[in-house]
Design a protein around this motif. Structure first.
Motif, short mmCIF file in Angstrom:
data_model
loop_
_atom_site.label_atom_id
_atom_site.label_comp_id
_atom_site.label_asym_id
_atom_site.label_seq_id
_atom_site.Cartn_x
_atom_site.Cartn_y
_atom_site.Cartn_z
N LYS A 31 2.20 -12.35 -25.09
CA LYS A 31 1.48 -11.42 -24.21
C LYS A 31 0.12 -10.77 -24.56
N ASP A 32 0.37 -10.47 -25.78
CA ASP A 32 -0.98 -9.76 -26.51
C ASP A 32 -1.96 -10.81 -26.46
N GLU A 33 -1.84 -11.95 -27.21
CA GLU A 33 -2.74 -13.26 -27.11
C GLU A 33 -3.46 -13.48 -25.87
N VAL A 34 -2.59 -13.53 -24.64
CA VAL A 34 -3.17 -13.72 -23.29
C VAL A 34 -4.00 -12.65 -22.95
N THR A 35 -3.61 -11.47 -23.30
CA THR A 35 -4.21 -10.19 -22.76
C THR A 35 -5.56 -10.45 -23.64
N LYS A 36 -5.78 -10.57 -24.76
CA LYS A 36 -6.94 -10.62 -25.72
C LYS A 36 -7.87 -11.94 -25.13
N GLU A 37 -7.44 -12.99 -24.93
CA GLU A 37 -8.00 -13.98 -24.18
C GLU A 37 -8.74 -13.48 -22.75
N VAL A 38 -8.00 -12.75 -21.87
CA VAL A 38 -8.28 -12.51 -20.82
C VAL A 38 -9.55 -11.49 -20.66
N ILE A 39 -9.42 -10.64 -21.52
CA ILE A 39 -10.47 -9.62 -22.00
C ILE A 39 -11.55 -10.16 -22.38
N LYS A 40 -11.64 -11.15 -23.41
CA LYS A 40 -12.74 -12.01 -23.93
C LYS A 40 -13.58 -12.55 -22.72
N LYS A 41 -12.70 -13.34 -21.90
CA LYS A 41 -13.21 -14.18 -20.67
C LYS A 41 -14.21 -13.10 -19.64
N TYR A 42 -13.43 -12.08 -19.71
CA TYR A 42 -14.05 -10.85 -18.63
C TYR A 42 -15.13 -10.47 -19.16
N LEU A 43 -15.18 -10.11 -20.50
CA LEU A 43 -16.23 -9.57 -20.91
C LEU A 43 -17.56 -10.63 -21.07
N ALA A 44 -17.11 -11.76 -21.20
CA ALA A 44 -18.20 -12.81 -21.33
C ALA A 44 -18.95 -13.02 -19.95
N VAL A 45 -18.08 -12.76 -18.88
CA VAL A 45 -18.57 -12.81 -17.43
C VAL A 45 -19.44 -11.73 -17.21
N VAL A 46 -19.20 -10.56 -17.66
CA VAL A 46 -19.60 -9.45 -17.37
C VAL A 46 -21.34 -9.53 -18.04
N LEU A 47 -21.20 -9.94 -19.31
CA LEU A 47 -22.38 -10.09 -19.89
C LEU A 47 -23.37 -11.21 -19.41
N LEU A 48 -22.76 -12.31 -19.03
CA LEU A 48 -23.45 -13.37 -18.23
C LEU A 48 -24.06 -12.88 -16.88
N ASN A 49 -23.54 -11.99 -16.21
CA ASN A 49 -24.17 -11.42 -15.14
C ASN A 49 -25.30 -10.44 -15.37
N ASP A 50 -25.12 -9.78 -16.49
CA ASP A 50 -26.35 -8.83 -17.17
C ASP A 50 -27.38 -9.78 -17.55
N VAL A 51 -27.08 -10.88 -18.11
CA VAL A 51 -28.28 -11.73 -18.74
C VAL A 51 -28.89 -12.58 -17.26
N ILE A 52 -28.05 -12.74 -16.21
CA ILE A 52 -28.80 -13.21 -14.91
C ILE A 52 -29.66 -12.26 -14.37
N GLN A 53 -29.26 -11.04 -14.35
CA GLN A 53 -30.06 -10.03 -13.70
C GLN A 53 -31.16 -9.71 -14.31
N ILE A 54 -31.24 -9.73 -15.97
CA ILE A 54 -32.45 -9.30 -16.62
C ILE A 54 -33.51 -10.76 -16.57
N ARG A 55 -32.78 -11.79 -16.60
CA ARG A 55 -33.60 -13.03 -16.51
C ARG A 55 -34.37 -13.01 -14.95
N GLU A 56 -33.63 -12.64 -13.69
CA GLU A 56 -34.44 -12.41 -12.55
C GLU A 56 -35.44 -11.46 -12.65
N LEU A 57 -35.21 -10.23 -13.31
CA LEU A 57 -35.98 -9.32 -13.48
C LEU A 57 -37.74 -9.86 -14.29
N VAL A 58 -37.31 -10.78 -15.16
CA VAL A 58 -38.26 -11.27 -16.15
C VAL A 58 -39.18 -12.13 -15.25
N VAL A 59 -38.26 -13.03 -14.47
CA VAL A 59 -39.04 -13.97 -13.68
C VAL A 59 -40.01 -13.39 -12.59
#
Length: 120
Positions: free
Chosen positions: A53-81
């Motif tokens: 259960k702990d491993e699954v929770t850790k994996e889900v948190i990792k994936k969630y944070l990756a998605v949040v980070l990528l959303n921020d990257v997309i917003q920053i790229r749009e601002l730069v463009v």
């Protein structure tokens, strides 16, 4: 006179059978050992379940944070463009006014093209 005494066995017309069962009262701690083993086995299974259960929770948190980070990257790229587009527009205006030369405008257009190529 006494009549003669004759022994005569009664004839049996039915059959009998006997079943004997023995239950040991104490069998040298085997039941106690089996109970301890079962409880240890259950505890081990519970620990393994918690670990999974702990491993699954850790994996889900990792994936969630990756998605949040990528959303921020997309917003920053749009601002730069958008910023590079404004820069190109300003360069076009300045070229029309004769403030900068054509190669400066081409440089701004190249950077816009590179940003659009990397973004999408």
């Amino acid at each position: 006179m006494i009549p003669t005494f004759e022994k005569e066995l009664k004839r049996q017309d039915y059959k009998t059978a006997t079943i004997t069962g023995i239950q040991l009262i104490f069998i040298g701690g085997k039941l106690i050992a089996a109970k301890k083993f079962a409880s240890l086995d259950e505890a081990s299974a519970q620990r393994e379940l918690k670990q999974i259960k702990d491993e699954v929770t850790k994996e889900v948190i990792k994936k969630y944070l990756a998605v949040v980070l990528l959303n921020d990257v997309i917003q920053i790229r749009e601002l730069v463009v958008e910023s590079v587009k404004k820069h190109r527009d300003c360069a076009e205006k300045m070229m029309r006014q004769g403030i900068i030369s054509n190669h400066n405008l081409l440089f701004a257009q190249k950077w816009l093209w590179l940003m659009l190529k990397k973004s999408f």
